[in-house]
Enzyme design. Structure first.
Site, PDB file in Angstrom:
ATOM      1  N   HIS A  17       3.250   3.977  -3.614  1.00 26.49           N
ATOM      2  CA  HIS A  17       3.421   4.954  -2.525  1.00 26.49           C
ATOM      3  C   HIS A  17       4.897   5.319  -2.372  1.00 26.49           C
ATOM      4  O   HIS A  17       5.248   6.495  -2.223  1.00 26.49           O
ATOM      5  CB  HIS A  17       2.937   4.368  -1.187  1.00 26.49           C
ATOM      6  CG  HIS A  17       1.469   4.056  -1.136  1.00 26.49           C
ATOM      7  ND1 HIS A  17       0.970   2.873  -0.651  1.00 26.49           N
ATOM      8  CD2 HIS A  17       0.385   4.792  -1.512  1.00 26.49           C
ATOM      9  CE1 HIS A  17      -0.353   2.884  -0.707  1.00 26.49           C
ATOM     10  NE2 HIS A  17      -0.736   4.024  -1.241  1.00 26.49           N
ATOM     11  N   LYS A  41     -12.177   1.024  12.258  1.00 23.47           N
ATOM     12  CA  LYS A  41     -12.044   0.378  10.938  1.00 23.47           C
ATOM     13  C   LYS A  41     -11.053  -0.778  11.043  1.00 23.47           C
ATOM     14  O   LYS A  41      -9.978  -0.620  11.607  1.00 23.47           O
ATOM     15  CB  LYS A  41     -11.518   1.413   9.931  1.00 23.47           C
ATOM     16  CG  LYS A  41     -12.196   1.344   8.562  1.00 23.47           C
ATOM     17  CD  LYS A  41     -11.657   2.403   7.627  1.00 23.47           C
ATOM     18  CE  LYS A  41     -10.695   1.797   6.628  1.00 23.47           C
ATOM     19  NZ  LYS A  41     -10.025   2.820   5.820  1.00 23.47           N
ATOM     20  N   ARG A  90      -3.383   8.489  -9.827  1.00 22.27           N
ATOM     21  CA  ARG A  90      -3.236   7.416 -10.818  1.00 22.27           C
ATOM     22  C   ARG A  90      -4.168   7.568 -12.002  1.00 22.27           C
ATOM     23  O   ARG A  90      -3.878   7.080 -13.087  1.00 22.27           O
ATOM     24  CB  ARG A  90      -3.555   6.055 -10.167  1.00 22.27           C
ATOM     25  CG  ARG A  90      -2.500   5.540  -9.247  1.00 22.27           C
ATOM     26  CD  ARG A  90      -3.055   4.487  -8.326  1.00 22.27           C
ATOM     27  NE  ARG A  90      -4.052   5.069  -7.432  1.00 22.27           N
ATOM     28  CZ  ARG A  90      -4.610   4.442  -6.414  1.00 22.27           C
ATOM     29  NH1 ARG A  90      -4.320   3.178  -6.182  1.00 22.27           N
ATOM     30  NH2 ARG A  90      -5.481   5.043  -5.645  1.00 22.27           N
ATOM     31  N   SER A 127      -3.609  -0.508  -2.813  1.00 21.88           N
ATOM     32  CA  SER A 127      -3.636  -1.331  -1.598  1.00 21.88           C
ATOM     33  C   SER A 127      -4.806  -2.310  -1.663  1.00 21.88           C
ATOM     34  O   SER A 127      -4.687  -3.452  -1.214  1.00 21.88           O
ATOM     35  CB  SER A 127      -3.751  -0.439  -0.360  1.00 21.88           C
ATOM     36  OG  SER A 127      -2.634   0.409  -0.263  1.00 21.88           O
TER      37      SER A 127
HETATM   38  P1  ADP Z   1      -6.292   6.779   1.053  1.00 21.22           P
HETATM   39  O1  ADP Z   1      -7.108   5.730   1.748  1.00 21.22           O
HETATM   40  O2  ADP Z   1      -6.155   8.042   1.842  1.00 21.22           O
HETATM   41  O3  ADP Z   1      -6.641   7.018  -0.387  1.00 21.22           O
HETATM   42  P2  ADP Z   1      -4.025   5.211   0.185  1.00 21.22           P
HETATM   43  O4  ADP Z   1      -3.120   4.511   1.139  1.00 21.22           O
HETATM   44  O5  ADP Z   1      -4.886   4.368  -0.665  1.00 21.22           O
HETATM   45  O6  ADP Z   1      -4.841   6.202   1.114  1.00 21.22           O
HETATM   46  O7  ADP Z   1      -3.201   6.190  -0.761  1.00 21.22           O
HETATM   47  C1  ADP Z   1      -2.447   7.262  -0.298  1.00 21.22           C
HETATM   48  C2  ADP Z   1      -2.069   8.176  -1.467  1.00 21.22           C
HETATM   49  O8  ADP Z   1      -1.234   7.460  -2.386  1.00 21.22           O
HETATM   50  C3  ADP Z   1      -3.252   8.673  -2.293  1.00 21.22           C
HETATM   51  O9  ADP Z   1      -2.989   9.989  -2.740  1.00 21.22           O
HETATM   52  C4  ADP Z   1      -3.283   7.733  -3.467  1.00 21.22           C
HETATM   53  O10 ADP Z   1      -3.880   8.330  -4.599  1.00 21.22           O
HETATM   54  C5  ADP Z   1      -1.805   7.520  -3.680  1.00 21.22           C
HETATM   55  N1  ADP Z   1      -1.499   6.271  -4.363  1.00 21.22           N
HETATM   56  C6  ADP Z   1      -1.982   5.042  -4.095  1.00 21.22           C
HETATM   57  N2  ADP Z   1      -1.479   4.108  -4.935  1.00 21.22           N
HETATM   58  C7  ADP Z   1      -0.655   4.778  -5.779  1.00 21.22           C
HETATM   59  C8  ADP Z   1       0.141   4.398  -6.901  1.00 21.22           C
HETATM   60  N3  ADP Z   1       0.193   3.130  -7.338  1.00 21.22           N
HETATM   61  N4  ADP Z   1       0.845   5.370  -7.533  1.00 21.22           N
HETATM   62  C9  ADP Z   1       0.780   6.647  -7.105  1.00 21.22           C
HETATM   63  N5  ADP Z   1       0.046   7.079  -6.076  1.00 21.22           N
HETATM   64  C10 ADP Z   1      -0.667   6.165  -5.412  1.00 21.22           C
END
Ligand code: ADP
Length: 145
Positions: A17, A41, A90, A127
């Protein structure tokens, strides 16, 4: 003034992120990291802790703001007068998922979504993975900014 929101759960906020936001700063004047918060949640990491961790990671960067929101991302973007949604990709699975949300958001409010590809070395970091490692007592600090 080009303002983007970077919405997500960020439970927790990972180096993947962090990298997307840093690269987004080359495209936008300001980025608001929006922690989508659903009171129904259960989160693993408390909201306050996540906000503090993200603020700390971007301590010296005045162009970054961190906020929590509930409700629709397009409504949050409109409230914040953001013209763009920033997201990371990703994998092919991410791409399909992001395309559907981007299309829905575009139809709802006309907002543009900008996708950045992950750096290959971060492509496996999620995450979900970190929550799993944390639940089993592993040190996740190498994956945090
Ligand atoms: P959500 O629950 O909305 O998917 P996340 O917190 O999982 O939220 O992710 C937020 C954004 O960051 C999403 O667009 C996700 O694809 C992106 N993201 C998550 N992990 C990575 C990573 N390792 N590299 C690049 N982008 C990522």
């Amino acid at each position: 003034m080009k303002r983007a929101i970077f919405p997500g759960s960020f439970d927790p906020f990972t180096i993947g992120h962090y990298d997307i936001v840093l690269r987004g700063l080359q495209l936008f004047d300001e980025i608001i990291i929006g922690i989508g918060h659903n009171i129904n949640k259960r989160d693993t990491f408390p909201l306050e802790e996540r906000i503090n961790a993200i603020q700390h990671a971007f301590n010296s960067e005045p162009r970054i703001k961190v906020m929590a929101y509930d409700g629709l991302t397009v409504d949050f973007a409109a409230e914040q007068q953001a013209q763009f949604i920033l997201r990371g990709v990703r994998s092919v699975q991410d791409f399909e998922y992001e395309r559907n949300i981007a299309e829905a958001n575009k139809q709802l409010s006309g907002i543009e979504t900008v996708l950045l590809y992950t750096r290959p070395e971060y492509a496996h970091i999620s995450s979900t993975l970190l929550r799993d490692l944390h639940a089993h007592g592993k040190d996740i600090s190498p994956y945090l900014p």
